[in-house]
Design an enzyme around this catalytic site. Structure first.
Site, PDB file in Angstrom:
ATOM      1  N   GLY A 166      43.179  40.979  37.115  1.00 27.49           N
ATOM      2  CA  GLY A 166      43.277  39.810  36.256  1.00 27.49           C
ATOM      3  C   GLY A 166      41.976  39.662  35.492  1.00 27.49           C
ATOM      4  O   GLY A 166      40.986  40.336  35.781  1.00 27.49           O
ATOM      5  N   TYR A 167      41.982  38.762  34.521  1.00 28.89           N
ATOM      6  CA  TYR A 167      40.822  38.575  33.648  1.00 28.89           C
ATOM      7  C   TYR A 167      40.338  37.140  33.695  1.00 28.89           C
ATOM      8  O   TYR A 167      41.089  36.213  33.399  1.00 28.89           O
ATOM      9  CB  TYR A 167      41.164  38.974  32.207  1.00 28.89           C
ATOM     10  CG  TYR A 167      41.320  40.456  32.082  1.00 28.89           C
ATOM     11  CD1 TYR A 167      40.246  41.255  31.707  1.00 28.89           C
ATOM     12  CD2 TYR A 167      42.518  41.082  32.395  1.00 28.89           C
ATOM     13  CE1 TYR A 167      40.369  42.631  31.638  1.00 28.89           C
ATOM     14  CE2 TYR A 167      42.651  42.457  32.328  1.00 28.89           C
ATOM     15  CZ  TYR A 167      41.569  43.225  31.948  1.00 28.89           C
ATOM     16  OH  TYR A 167      41.692  44.595  31.897  1.00 28.89           O
TER      17      TYR A 167
END
Length: 157
Positions: free
Chosen positions: A29-30
């Protein structure tokens, strides 16, 4: 500064699976996915990683990359801070010539996309792609994982 130099290609068949020396499932994820600066959290097996990447050069081949292994529990906590969307993929490592190719087979909304990357020691280093490698897509933003998180492959026309 750590410099990542890589080229990216589409994959045209699944022969990489038989050639792979290993594979691992990856979820990432970011925390930040702004163009030119990303902060990524990755879980690969029982390990966690935090990665910061800078903008790509004009050719899309090189960019700053800093990565550190972090405890799995911390990676799981940081995943809760991530922007909506996740990248879920299996990474296959394939030895071909002097290089190790990373072949990413995506799942979920990116199902059907398979991309191969090769890291190089310099931008002018020559590389002989293995038979399963097709069209080069180096520098095409739509193939960046941070872009695929926002605009998944299933939504492309």
């Amino acid at each position: 500064m750590a410099q990542e130099i890589e080229r990216k290609f589409l994959v045209k068949d699944d022969s990489y699976r038989q050639l792979a020396k290993s594979s691992s499932r990856i979820c990432q994820g970011y925390i930040c996915s702004a163009r030119g600066r990303t902060v990524r959290v990755r879980i690969c097996g029982e390990k966690g990683y935090l990665t910061i990447k800078g903008p790509s050069d004009a050719a899309g081949i090189g960019r700053y990359e800093w990565e550190k292994e972090i405890p799995l529990a911390e990676a799981e906590e940081l995943m809760r801070l991530c922007e909506p969307g996740r990248i879920d993929k299996t990474r296959y490592l394939v030895e071909a010539g002097r290089h190790t190719w990373e072949v990413d087979e995506f799942y979920g909304e990116n199902q059907g996309l398979v991309v191969a990357e090769v890291e190089l020691s310099s931008e002018d280093e020559t590389v002989e792609p293995p038979a399963f490698v097709g069209e080069e897509v180096t520098g095409q933003v739509k193939y960046y994982n941070s872009f695929l998180m926002k605009e998944p492959y299933c939504r492309w026309n």
